[in-house]
Motif scaffolding. Sequence first.
Motif: not given
Length: 247
Positions: A53-59, A47-51, A77-81, A85-89
């Motif tokens: 996106l925020a975590q990914a942008k930093l890590d 199950t994706p963590d609610d945090t 991120l790629a599995g999120l609709d 998430a797309f823009r972050t990748i």
Amino acid sequence: MKDEDHLKHIQDAINKLPEEFSILEEQIDIELQMAYFDMARKQRNTTPDDTLLAQAKLDLYNPEISLEDKKELLVKLAGLDDVEAFRTIEAFHKQASNEIKSWSVLALQESRMVIQSSLLGEQQVFISTGLGGKGQNIRYFVAMSHNDSDCSFNETQRKLLESEFRFFLNESEGELEEIDFHGNIATAVFLFPLKQNLHTIFKSFIDECNQYGDFLSEDVIITNVKKLALDELQEFINKNRHDREQN
């Protein structure tokens, strides 16, 4: 006969593809692709963590985070609709180092497909090969050999082979990207429509060339996995000829 049956099964599967499909354009090692999709399959069960996106942008930009952890983040991120998430990748991909660049390409492509599937209300088909493609064309590597293993292609034969190859590809909406001659072996990289019958086209091409001296062997090596080295090609050709002589 076995090879022909195998080709027929592949062609039947291709013919069942929908009219619209996406082909990975970049050339990415097949083993890396398998590793990506294996991780993606495992991550889809979490199950994706609610945090996330925020975590990914930093890590993703944190030098203290390991390469493997960054790969896992991209897969999640790629599995999120989610367009964000797309823009972050996408942003990460633009500045990604070589060691993770190909991984980010796969994540970007998957993210795009997930969002398109949601928007269009239908599953999108994504096709990837080691050599990539362009539009709806797959990129192939081919090796052809002289009928006489002790004879190199002469200048006339080289010109004929290249001109006929270009003609047959153009007639089929394909494209010759490069061609080289190495003694008795000719290698080429070309684009070819996925839904066209490559086997039939090649047979016609070889038959046409052989009207001018029967110099081109009917045995060809075609792959969309990777470019083969000359020693690999020569070993395969020699083995094939030896097996045929034994029979």
